[in-house]
Design a protein around this motif. Structure first.
Motif, PDB file in Angstrom:
ATOM      1  N   UNK A 169      44.003  32.413  63.191  1.00 47.33           N
ATOM      2  CA  UNK A 169      43.431  30.989  63.698  1.00 47.33           C
ATOM      3  C   UNK A 169      44.433  30.671  65.069  1.00 47.33           C
ATOM      4  N   UNK A 170      43.882  29.731  65.751  1.00 50.37           N
ATOM      5  CA  UNK A 170      44.656  29.454  67.168  1.00 50.37           C
ATOM      6  C   UNK A 170      44.991  27.927  66.607  1.00 50.37           C
ATOM      7  N   UNK A 171      46.092  27.551  66.721  1.00 52.50           N
ATOM      8  CA  UNK A 171      47.023  26.183  66.519  1.00 52.50           C
ATOM      9  C   UNK A 171      47.731  25.449  67.414  1.00 52.50           C
ATOM     10  N   UNK A 172      48.749  25.032  67.087  1.00 52.25           N
ATOM     11  CA  UNK A 172      49.643  24.298  68.130  1.00 52.25           C
ATOM     12  C   UNK A 172      50.017  25.014  69.097  1.00 52.25           C
ATOM     13  N   UNK A 173      50.295  26.323  68.947  1.00 57.45           N
ATOM     14  CA  UNK A 173      50.709  27.174  70.290  1.00 57.45           C
ATOM     15  C   UNK A 173      49.756  27.076  71.553  1.00 57.45           C
TER      16      UNK A 173
ATOM     17  N   UNK B  97      51.470  35.617  77.278  1.00 53.26           N
ATOM     18  CA  UNK B  97      51.775  34.722  76.491  1.00 53.26           C
ATOM     19  C   UNK B  97      51.364  34.408  75.153  1.00 53.26           C
ATOM     20  N   UNK B  98      49.859  34.569  74.868  1.00 54.99           N
ATOM     21  CA  UNK B  98      49.544  34.767  73.523  1.00 54.99           C
ATOM     22  C   UNK B  98      50.307  35.664  72.879  1.00 54.99           C
ATOM     23  N   UNK B  99      50.715  36.585  73.100  1.00 56.71           N
ATOM     24  CA  UNK B  99      51.521  37.655  72.194  1.00 56.71           C
ATOM     25  C   UNK B  99      52.894  37.093  71.987  1.00 56.71           C
ATOM     26  N   UNK B 100      53.366  35.935  72.576  1.00 53.04           N
ATOM     27  CA  UNK B 100      54.696  35.533  72.492  1.00 53.04           C
ATOM     28  C   UNK B 100      54.994  34.480  71.974  1.00 53.04           C
ATOM     29  N   UNK B 101      53.790  33.816  71.225  1.00 55.88           N
ATOM     30  CA  UNK B 101      53.545  32.585  70.574  1.00 55.88           C
ATOM     31  C   UNK B 101      53.223  32.960  68.992  1.00 55.88           C
ATOM     32  N   UNK B 102      54.020  32.192  68.157  1.00 57.21           N
ATOM     33  CA  UNK B 102      53.378  32.169  66.639  1.00 57.21           C
ATOM     34  C   UNK B 102      53.834  30.823  65.976  1.00 57.21           C
ATOM     35  N   UNK B 103      52.954  30.557  65.212  1.00 54.25           N
ATOM     36  CA  UNK B 103      53.085  29.247  64.607  1.00 54.25           C
ATOM     37  C   UNK B 103      52.684  29.397  62.917  1.00 54.25           C
ATOM     38  N   UNK B 104      53.211  28.194  62.541  1.00 53.39           N
ATOM     39  CA  UNK B 104      52.642  27.919  61.059  1.00 53.39           C
ATOM     40  C   UNK B 104      52.995  26.592  60.540  1.00 53.39           C
ATOM     41  N   UNK B 105      52.172  26.168  59.707  1.00 57.99           N
ATOM     42  CA  UNK B 105      52.195  24.471  59.358  1.00 57.99           C
ATOM     43  C   UNK B 105      52.128  24.424  58.044  1.00 57.99           C
TER      44      UNK B 105
ATOM     45  N   UNK C 249      53.018  17.761  45.725  1.00 58.62           N
ATOM     46  CA  UNK C 249      52.451  19.185  46.127  1.00 58.62           C
ATOM     47  C   UNK C 249      52.476  19.234  47.610  1.00 58.62           C
ATOM     48  N   UNK C 250      52.447  20.361  48.180  1.00 56.54           N
ATOM     49  CA  UNK C 250      52.475  20.620  49.645  1.00 56.54           C
ATOM     50  C   UNK C 250      51.504  21.820  49.834  1.00 56.54           C
ATOM     51  N   UNK C 251      50.938  22.021  50.972  1.00 56.61           N
ATOM     52  CA  UNK C 251      50.227  23.332  51.302  1.00 56.61           C
ATOM     53  C   UNK C 251      50.970  23.956  52.387  1.00 56.61           C
ATOM     54  N   UNK C 252      51.444  25.114  52.256  1.00 55.34           N
ATOM     55  CA  UNK C 252      52.301  26.091  53.067  1.00 55.34           C
ATOM     56  C   UNK C 252      51.029  26.985  53.829  1.00 55.34           C
ATOM     57  N   UNK C 253      51.248  26.859  55.081  1.00 51.11           N
ATOM     58  CA  UNK C 253      50.451  27.657  55.805  1.00 51.11           C
ATOM     59  C   UNK C 253      49.067  26.969  56.149  1.00 51.11           C
ATOM     60  N   UNK C 254      48.955  25.809  55.953  1.00 46.23           N
ATOM     61  CA  UNK C 254      47.573  25.004  56.010  1.00 46.23           C
ATOM     62  C   UNK C 254      47.108  25.206  57.262  1.00 46.23           C
ATOM     63  N   UNK C 255      45.859  25.265  57.404  1.00 45.87           N
ATOM     64  CA  UNK C 255      45.097  25.329  58.843  1.00 45.87           C
ATOM     65  C   UNK C 255      45.045  23.861  59.635  1.00 45.87           C
ATOM     66  N   UNK C 256      44.526  23.572  60.877  1.00 44.80           N
ATOM     67  CA  UNK C 256      44.380  22.321  61.407  1.00 44.80           C
ATOM     68  C   UNK C 256      43.287  21.863  60.971  1.00 44.80           C
ATOM     69  N   UNK C 257      42.117  22.389  60.158  1.00 40.69           N
ATOM     70  CA  UNK C 257      40.982  21.674  59.529  1.00 40.69           C
ATOM     71  C   UNK C 257      41.274  21.462  58.133  1.00 40.69           C
TER      72      UNK C 257
END
Lengths: 329, 329
Positions: free
Chosen positions: B145-149, B177-185, B207-215
């Motif tokens: 997925x594409x997220x905050x990066x 740039x895309x190759x040099x950006x990584x995120x997780x939520x 509880x928390x959801x580790x690695x959640x997507x932005x939807x």
């Protein structure tokens, strides 16, 4: 309680450390006692110091920098900072032109800033902000509460101090601005104080608190959830009744999120406010939308109107370089 | 559902109208089809266009302006914009040097941007952002997925386009740039889509959801609430395993709030990330903390690392003048 937190008693220290590390180009964090100061001082200017309980970030630390505050004194969450913080901050940032304290009207803040002012060796004065029109007295307040309008006072007086005005001029201008700022807020949910571990107040699934304070203090009434237009109407009616802006006033509108409300909703609320004001013939000249005076993770927002004269407009537009507000430089 | 809203089916239009009215000095809102464009164009430069489902504000509209995007196409909440929006935006902002589409990797977005690219008369290229390391495929995605990066890509490529680089250079730099950006939520709560009226997913009090997507898409695992240090450890371990930054890499760290989390907690999370990275010998050169890619009113945050080379650092620091990011001009 779900928060980004390690230990309840480390919440403030770790949040401040992260803030200072993130903005090391602009601010420095002093420990024992705790205050945030500008990295680069403007020599010979009146020093502006604010402060108050934490939990309202970015107020006040996020407004330390060129064109705004010289130092901010954060207390524990919803707890006044102590006079020794204020005195140490004053000593650190006074460059000979004196110190102006900008204080939100809460009994604890006022008492502690008064003690600091008495003991402070530098010439000093205080501007007291009491922009919340919701209630006359409140849980922690004799007289009206100081809320989101405080950042407008800090921006305008900060600009005047930066331009070389003396202490007397800055104090008089601050008092002038305070009279021209009025705010009122609404809560959808309560924030949770880390040390308490549960929401400050309970509120029904379909209820809102109209006129809420930034510590979760009761407002004017508990109501059913209403459309944004109706909420804007109730808040703006109260604000305009109090502020009585001239028909041709140049208005600054601040839509302030209380911490748990996203920007998309704040813009929608601004759209409602914009329509309401235009329908009544008012002219919006400046707009600020964002979560600038929060109440921890409270969902909700406040509206602030400020009636700008020419000098105030110039001061709003002038350059500012802080962690939270940056423009014109 | 408690939101600042009048009618569910007016949410996007009213929020966008408020946004455009608040930032009328910087942007213009086009209707039928809907897109946001810069008020003042830079003649002869490559035009940068992004877009995607709404609900992630300020992404993308808040990044329209000098040094970043020329236009943004907002779809309905969590729904891809349509090709006619993208084509109309391209026609409006192309000044002869071609169009670069910056697209988050979601199947609907990709398909519609591909259709627009095919029909677009101007020379064009696409940069696909897929910075979320949490899961390989997901509810709406083939591939990551594409997220905050994404906002980092928009800032860096925006600066390059502003400096006069041609379409081929901007496309190549974007891919770099895309190759040099990584995120997780991580999510503490679910956002609520206005049209649904209830949270997208349910999650326990602890509880928390580790690695959640932005939807609200599922992440890697559902876990018990953990200290901020432990959350930062899990996110950064996954990010660093994927990004494999050099030991002497110049890191940009982005702490992104998901909509319902206040700044005080984001700074605390940054403090945890800062300690984690320093302990492992990494050098943090730039920091951005704020709610920049949200998921409606979801409580939670994501961490993004970007490994900056000299050109990327220069592009990050260069002047930007948008509703959300402003510096250096």
């Amino acid at each position: 309680m779900k928060k980004f937190i390690n230990r309840v008693d480390h919440f403030l220290a770790e949040s401040l450390a992260g803030f200072a590390a993130a903005h090391a180009d602009l601010v420095e964090l002093n420990l024992e006692p705790v205050f945030v100061r500008r990295k680069t001082a403007t020599p010979g200017k009146v020093a502006l110091i604010s402060g108050g309980g934490s939990g309202h970030e970015p107020l006040h630390s996020g407004f330390v920098g060129y064109g705004m505050l010289d130092a901010a004194c954060p207390g524990q969450v919803f707890t006044s900072p102590t006079p020794d913080q204020m005195m140490a901050a004053a000593q650190a940032v006074d460059s000979g032109a004196g110190v102006l304290f900008i204080v939100k009207n809460y009994s604890g803040d006022l008492m502690n800033f008064e003690m600091a002012a008495e003991m402070c060796e530098a010439p000093n004065a205080t501007v007291l902000v009491n922009d919340d029109v919701a209630v006359e007295n409140s849980s922690y307040t004799t007289g009206r509460r100081g809320v989101a309008g405080t950042m407008i006072v800090e921006k305008l007086v900060g600009s005047m101090a930066e331009s070389g005005a003396n202490l007397e001029q800055c104090k008089a201008f601050g008092d002038h601005v305070v009279k021209r700022v009025a705010s009122m807020g609404v809560a959808f949910s309560s924030g949770t104080v880390p040390a308490a571990g549960k929401p400050t107040f309970t509120i029904g699934e379909d209820e809102i608190e109209i006129g809420v304070g930034i510590h979760g203090e009761p407002g004017r009434r508990r109501a059913r959830i209403a459309p944004a237009d109706a909420i804007a109407d109730e808040l703006l009616t109260a604000i305009v009744d109090d502020l009585k802006p001239a028909a041709d006033a140049a208005l600054l509108v601040l839509v302030n999120g209380l911490g748990g409300t996203p920007l998309s909703e704040l813009y929608l609320l601004f759209n409602s406010a914009h329509a309401w004001l235009r329908q009544r013939g008012f002219t919006i000249r400046r707009v600020q939308v964002g979560s600038l005076t929060t109440s921890l993770d409270m969902a909700g927002a406040s509206l602030t109107l400020c009636s700008l004269d020419a000098e105030m407009m110039k001061r709003w537009d002038s350059a500012v370089q802080t962690p939270t507000l940056r423009w014109g430089r």
